[in-house]
Scaffold this active site. Structure first.
Site, PDB file in Angstrom:
ATOM      1  N   ARG A 130      -3.478  18.198  36.352  1.00  0.00           N
ATOM      2  CA  ARG A 130      -3.564  17.497  34.868  1.00  0.00           C
ATOM      3  C   ARG A 130      -4.779  17.221  34.432  1.00  0.00           C
ATOM      4  NH1 ARG A 130       1.868  18.346  33.797  1.00  0.00           N
ATOM      5  NH2 ARG A 130       2.104  16.794  31.785  1.00  0.00           N
ATOM      6  N   ARG A 174      15.194  15.662  26.561  1.00  0.00           N
ATOM      7  CA  ARG A 174      14.091  14.652  27.427  1.00  0.00           C
ATOM      8  C   ARG A 174      13.722  13.571  26.440  1.00  0.00           C
ATOM      9  NH1 ARG A 174       9.783  18.357  30.372  1.00  0.00           N
ATOM     10  NH2 ARG A 174       8.246  16.836  29.508  1.00  0.00           N
ATOM     11  N   ARG A 212      14.328  21.561  22.211  1.00  0.00           N
ATOM     12  CA  ARG A 212      14.273  21.913  23.811  1.00  0.00           C
ATOM     13  C   ARG A 212      15.459  20.922  24.511  1.00  0.00           C
ATOM     14  NH1 ARG A 212       9.863  21.230  28.001  1.00  0.00           N
ATOM     15  NH2 ARG A 212       9.770  19.248  27.214  1.00  0.00           N
TER      16      ARG A 212
END
Ligand code: AP5
Length: 218
Positions: free
Chosen positions: A87, A158, A126
Protein backbone atom coordinates in the site's frame (compact mmCIF):
# COMPACT_ATOMS: atom_id res chain seq x y z
CA UNK A 1 3.48 -16.65 -9.48
CA UNK A 2 2.92 -13.56 -7.37
CA UNK A 3 0.44 -10.95 -8.61
CA UNK A 4 -0.47 -7.66 -6.92
CA UNK A 5 -3.89 -6.06 -7.49
CA UNK A 6 -3.55 -2.30 -7.21
CA UNK A 7 -6.21 0.40 -7.41
CA UNK A 8 -8.17 3.00 -5.48
CA UNK A 9 -10.79 2.11 -2.84
CA UNK A 10 -13.80 0.76 -4.74
CA UNK A 11 -11.88 -0.03 -7.95
CA UNK A 12 -12.95 -3.68 -7.68
CA UNK A 13 -9.71 -5.23 -6.39
CA UNK A 14 -11.51 -7.53 -3.94
CA UNK A 15 -14.22 -8.50 -6.45
CA UNK A 16 -11.71 -9.32 -9.19
CA UNK A 17 -9.08 -10.92 -6.95
CA UNK A 18 -11.63 -13.35 -5.46
CA UNK A 19 -13.06 -14.23 -8.88
CA UNK A 20 -9.72 -14.68 -10.63
CA UNK A 21 -8.10 -16.54 -7.70
CA UNK A 22 -11.05 -18.93 -7.81
CA UNK A 23 -10.92 -19.38 -11.60
CA UNK A 24 -7.14 -19.85 -11.77
CA UNK A 25 -6.64 -21.70 -8.46
CA UNK A 26 -4.51 -19.01 -6.79
CA UNK A 27 -4.36 -18.09 -3.10
CA UNK A 28 -5.96 -14.68 -2.35
CA UNK A 29 -4.42 -12.59 0.43
CA UNK A 30 -6.34 -9.38 1.22
CA UNK A 31 -4.98 -7.31 4.11
CA UNK A 32 -8.26 -5.41 4.55
CA UNK A 33 -10.19 -8.70 4.85
CA UNK A 34 -7.67 -10.10 7.36
CA UNK A 35 -7.95 -6.94 9.47
CA UNK A 36 -11.78 -6.93 9.36
CA UNK A 37 -11.88 -10.62 10.34
CA UNK A 38 -9.58 -9.84 13.30
CA UNK A 39 -11.89 -6.97 14.35
CA UNK A 40 -14.92 -9.31 14.07
CA UNK A 41 -13.37 -11.92 16.40
CA UNK A 42 -12.01 -9.19 18.69
CA UNK A 43 -8.44 -10.52 18.92
CA UNK A 44 -5.28 -8.46 19.65
CA UNK A 45 -4.69 -7.70 15.98
CA UNK A 46 -8.30 -6.50 15.63
CA UNK A 47 -7.98 -4.24 18.67
CA UNK A 48 -4.76 -2.73 17.29
CA UNK A 49 -5.98 -2.02 13.74
CA UNK A 50 -9.55 -0.85 14.38
CA UNK A 51 -8.63 2.73 15.31
CA UNK A 52 -6.75 3.23 12.04
CA UNK A 53 -9.38 1.62 9.80
CA UNK A 54 -12.31 3.64 11.16
CA UNK A 55 -10.37 6.83 10.39
CA UNK A 56 -9.53 5.67 6.84
CA UNK A 57 -5.76 5.85 7.36
CA UNK A 58 -3.21 3.09 6.82
CA UNK A 59 -2.43 0.62 9.58
CA UNK A 60 1.26 1.08 10.57
CA UNK A 61 3.71 -0.83 8.37
CA UNK A 62 5.19 -2.90 11.20
CA UNK A 63 1.76 -4.47 11.85
CA UNK A 64 0.84 -4.95 8.18
CA UNK A 65 4.21 -6.17 6.94
CA UNK A 66 4.53 -8.47 9.99
CA UNK A 67 1.14 -10.02 9.21
CA UNK A 68 2.02 -10.65 5.55
CA UNK A 69 5.43 -12.12 6.40
CA UNK A 70 3.77 -14.52 8.85
CA UNK A 71 1.29 -15.57 6.15
CA UNK A 72 3.98 -16.05 3.51
CA UNK A 73 6.10 -18.15 5.89
CA UNK A 74 3.32 -20.73 6.35
CA UNK A 75 1.73 -20.56 2.89
CA UNK A 76 2.24 -23.75 0.91
CA UNK A 77 0.85 -22.06 -2.24
CA UNK A 78 3.35 -20.22 -4.45
CA UNK A 79 0.63 -18.82 -6.74
CA UNK A 80 -0.75 -15.83 -4.91
CA UNK A 81 -2.81 -12.68 -5.52
CA UNK A 82 -2.09 -9.85 -3.07
CA UNK A 83 -5.10 -7.53 -2.76
CA UNK A 84 -4.61 -4.23 -0.90
CA UNK A 85 -0.95 -4.97 -0.21
CA UNK A 86 1.53 -3.39 -0.73
CA UNK A 87 0.00 0.00 0.00
CA UNK A 88 3.10 2.23 0.03
CA UNK A 89 6.74 2.10 -1.08
CA UNK A 90 7.98 0.76 2.27
CA UNK A 91 5.58 -2.20 2.06
CA UNK A 92 6.51 -2.82 -1.60
CA UNK A 93 10.21 -2.89 -0.75
CA UNK A 94 9.60 -5.17 2.26
CA UNK A 95 7.67 -7.58 0.04
CA UNK A 96 10.36 -7.51 -2.67
CA UNK A 97 13.02 -8.21 -0.02
CA UNK A 98 11.12 -11.12 1.53
CA UNK A 99 10.44 -12.74 -1.85
CA UNK A 100 14.03 -12.21 -2.98
CA UNK A 101 15.30 -14.21 0.01
CA UNK A 102 13.35 -17.14 -1.45
CA UNK A 103 14.59 -16.44 -5.02
CA UNK A 104 11.13 -15.20 -5.94
CA UNK A 105 9.68 -11.88 -7.08
CA UNK A 106 6.42 -10.14 -7.91
CA UNK A 107 5.59 -11.18 -11.48
CA UNK A 108 2.80 -8.78 -12.45
CA UNK A 109 0.85 -5.88 -10.98
CA UNK A 110 -2.72 -5.47 -12.19
CA UNK A 111 -3.68 -1.81 -11.85
CA UNK A 112 -7.47 -1.47 -12.02
CA UNK A 113 -8.46 2.04 -13.11
CA UNK A 114 -11.86 3.59 -12.34
CA UNK A 115 -12.93 7.28 -12.38
CA UNK A 116 -13.18 8.94 -8.96
CA UNK A 117 -16.96 9.69 -9.04
CA UNK A 118 -17.65 6.07 -9.93
CA UNK A 119 -15.52 4.94 -6.92
CA UNK A 120 -17.52 7.13 -4.53
CA UNK A 121 -20.81 5.87 -6.01
CA UNK A 122 -19.77 2.22 -5.66
CA UNK A 123 -18.60 2.56 -2.05
CA UNK A 124 -21.79 4.34 -0.96
CA UNK A 125 -23.78 1.32 -2.21
CA UNK A 126 -21.49 -1.51 -1.14
CA UNK A 127 -22.59 -4.24 1.29
CA UNK A 128 -20.18 -6.95 2.40
CA UNK A 129 -20.48 -10.32 4.11
CA UNK A 130 -19.65 -10.15 7.82
CA UNK A 131 -18.29 -13.68 7.62
CA UNK A 132 -16.31 -14.10 4.36
CA UNK A 133 -16.03 -10.41 3.27
CA UNK A 134 -17.54 -10.94 -0.21
CA UNK A 135 -18.64 -7.52 -1.55
CA UNK A 136 -22.02 -6.84 -3.17
CA UNK A 137 -23.48 -3.82 -4.94
CA UNK A 138 -26.27 -2.81 -7.34
CA UNK A 139 -24.43 -4.48 -10.26
CA UNK A 140 -23.45 -7.51 -8.20
CA UNK A 141 -26.48 -8.13 -5.91
CA UNK A 142 -26.81 -11.20 -3.67
CA UNK A 143 -29.33 -13.82 -4.84
CA UNK A 144 -31.21 -13.52 -1.51
CA UNK A 145 -31.55 -10.08 0.05
CA UNK A 146 -29.06 -9.41 2.89
CA UNK A 147 -27.49 -12.89 2.61
CA UNK A 148 -24.11 -13.87 1.19
CA UNK A 149 -24.25 -16.19 -1.86
CA UNK A 150 -20.97 -17.84 -0.88
CA UNK A 151 -21.46 -18.64 2.82
CA UNK A 152 -24.96 -17.48 3.82
CA UNK A 153 -23.47 -14.79 6.14
CA UNK A 154 -25.28 -11.51 6.93
CA UNK A 155 -24.37 -8.43 4.91
CA UNK A 156 -23.41 -5.06 6.40
CA UNK A 157 -22.07 -1.68 5.33
CA UNK A 158 -18.43 -1.06 6.25
CA UNK A 159 -18.07 1.83 8.73
CA UNK A 160 -15.24 3.21 6.56
CA UNK A 161 -17.62 3.48 3.58
CA UNK A 162 -19.25 6.58 5.16
CA UNK A 163 -18.73 9.55 2.75
CA UNK A 164 -16.28 11.44 5.00
CA UNK A 165 -14.07 8.37 5.56
CA UNK A 166 -14.21 7.52 1.84
CA UNK A 167 -12.85 11.02 1.09
CA UNK A 168 -10.02 10.39 3.57
CA UNK A 169 -9.25 6.95 2.09
CA UNK A 170 -9.08 8.43 -1.41
CA UNK A 171 -6.69 11.11 -0.18
CA UNK A 172 -4.49 8.48 1.46
CA UNK A 173 -4.62 6.40 -1.73
CA UNK A 174 -3.43 9.27 -3.94
CA UNK A 175 -0.64 10.34 -1.59
CA UNK A 176 0.65 6.97 -0.33
CA UNK A 177 -0.42 4.18 -2.70
CA UNK A 178 -0.55 5.80 -6.17
CA UNK A 179 3.29 6.21 -6.27
CA UNK A 180 3.43 2.40 -6.55
CA UNK A 181 2.02 2.70 -10.08
CA UNK A 182 5.28 4.31 -11.24
CA UNK A 183 7.38 1.98 -9.05
CA UNK A 184 6.01 -1.10 -10.80
CA UNK A 185 5.80 0.56 -14.24
CA UNK A 186 9.54 1.21 -14.10
CA UNK A 187 10.08 -2.47 -13.35
CA UNK A 188 8.03 -3.38 -16.48
CA UNK A 189 5.46 -5.21 -14.33
CA UNK A 190 2.42 -2.94 -14.60
CA UNK A 191 -0.70 -4.13 -16.42
CA UNK A 192 -3.30 -1.34 -16.68
CA UNK A 193 -6.89 -2.49 -16.92
CA UNK A 194 -10.06 -0.41 -17.32
CA UNK A 195 -12.20 -1.37 -14.30
CA UNK A 196 -15.32 0.49 -15.38
CA UNK A 197 -17.01 -2.27 -17.42
CA UNK A 198 -19.12 -5.16 -16.14
CA UNK A 199 -17.48 -7.44 -13.56
CA UNK A 200 -17.20 -10.38 -16.01
CA UNK A 201 -15.72 -8.29 -18.79
CA UNK A 202 -13.14 -6.68 -16.45
CA UNK A 203 -12.18 -10.20 -15.26
CA UNK A 204 -11.85 -11.41 -18.86
CA UNK A 205 -9.63 -8.43 -19.71
CA UNK A 206 -7.38 -9.16 -16.71
CA UNK A 207 -7.12 -12.84 -17.60
CA UNK A 208 -6.33 -12.08 -21.26
CA UNK A 209 -3.72 -9.48 -20.29
CA UNK A 210 -2.02 -12.01 -17.96
CA UNK A 211 -2.26 -14.61 -20.74
CA UNK A 212 -0.68 -12.26 -23.30
CA UNK A 213 2.29 -11.85 -20.99
CA UNK A 214 2.32 -15.64 -20.65
CA UNK A 215 1.76 -15.70 -16.91
CA UNK A 216 -1.15 -18.05 -17.40
CA UNK A 217 -2.16 -20.45 -20.14
CA UNK A 218 -4.83 -19.04 -22.47
P1 AP5 B 1 -9.21 -2.45 2.07
O1 AP5 B 1 -10.21 -3.38 2.60
O2 AP5 B 1 -8.04 -2.97 1.34
O3 AP5 B 1 -10.00 -1.35 1.26
P2 AP5 B 1 -9.64 -0.51 -0.06
O4 AP5 B 1 -8.30 -0.67 -0.67
O5 AP5 B 1 -10.00 0.85 0.34
O6 AP5 B 1 -10.45 -1.18 -1.14
P3 AP5 B 1 -11.94 -1.55 -1.05
O7 AP5 B 1 -12.11 -2.85 -0.33
O8 AP5 B 1 -12.74 -0.39 -0.54
O9 AP5 B 1 -12.32 -1.66 -2.59
P4 AP5 B 1 -12.03 -2.76 -3.69
O10 AP5 B 1 -11.13 -2.17 -4.72
O11 AP5 B 1 -11.64 -4.08 -3.10
O12 AP5 B 1 -13.48 -2.83 -4.33
P5 AP5 B 1 -14.61 -3.98 -4.23
O13 AP5 B 1 -14.22 -5.16 -5.05
O14 AP5 B 1 -15.04 -4.19 -2.84
O15 AP5 B 1 -8.61 -1.55 3.27
C1 AP5 B 1 -9.43 -1.03 4.28
C2 AP5 B 1 -8.55 -0.41 5.35
O16 AP5 B 1 -7.70 -1.42 5.92
C3 AP5 B 1 -7.58 0.68 4.88
O17 AP5 B 1 -8.20 1.97 4.86
C4 AP5 B 1 -6.49 0.59 5.96
O18 AP5 B 1 -6.90 1.21 7.16
C5 AP5 B 1 -6.41 -0.91 6.20
N1 AP5 B 1 -5.44 -1.58 5.32
C6 AP5 B 1 -5.72 -2.54 4.39
N2 AP5 B 1 -4.60 -2.93 3.78
C7 AP5 B 1 -3.58 -2.20 4.31
C8 AP5 B 1 -2.18 -2.14 4.07
N3 AP5 B 1 -1.60 -2.92 3.14
N4 AP5 B 1 -1.45 -1.27 4.79
C9 AP5 B 1 -2.01 -0.49 5.75
N5 AP5 B 1 -3.34 -0.49 6.03
C10 AP5 B 1 -4.12 -1.34 5.30
O19 AP5 B 1 -15.77 -3.22 -5.05
C11 AP5 B 1 -16.38 -2.06 -4.54
C12 AP5 B 1 -17.88 -2.07 -4.87
O20 AP5 B 1 -18.04 -1.96 -6.28
C13 AP5 B 1 -18.62 -3.36 -4.46
O21 AP5 B 1 -19.92 -3.03 -4.08
C14 AP5 B 1 -18.63 -4.20 -5.75
O22 AP5 B 1 -19.75 -5.07 -5.79
C15 AP5 B 1 -18.75 -3.10 -6.80
N6 AP5 B 1 -18.08 -3.43 -8.06
C16 AP5 B 1 -16.90 -4.10 -8.23
N7 AP5 B 1 -16.60 -4.18 -9.55
C17 AP5 B 1 -17.62 -3.55 -10.21
C18 AP5 B 1 -17.88 -3.31 -11.59
N8 AP5 B 1 -17.03 -3.71 -12.55
N9 AP5 B 1 -19.00 -2.63 -11.92
C19 AP5 B 1 -19.87 -2.18 -10.94
N10 AP5 B 1 -19.69 -2.40 -9.62
C20 AP5 B 1 -18.55 -3.08 -9.26
Amino acid sequence: MYIVFLGAPGAGKGTQAAKIANELGLAHIATGDLFRQAIEVGNDLGKKVKKYMVKGVLVPDEITVGLIMERLAVLAQTRVIFDGFPRNLEQAKALDGALKKQNKAIDQVVYIKVAEDELVQRLSKRWICRNCQTPYGPHTPPRVSNQCDRCGGRLYQRPDDQPETVRKRLKVYFSETAPLIEYYRQQGKLLEVDGSGRVDSVANNIISALGERQFIAQ
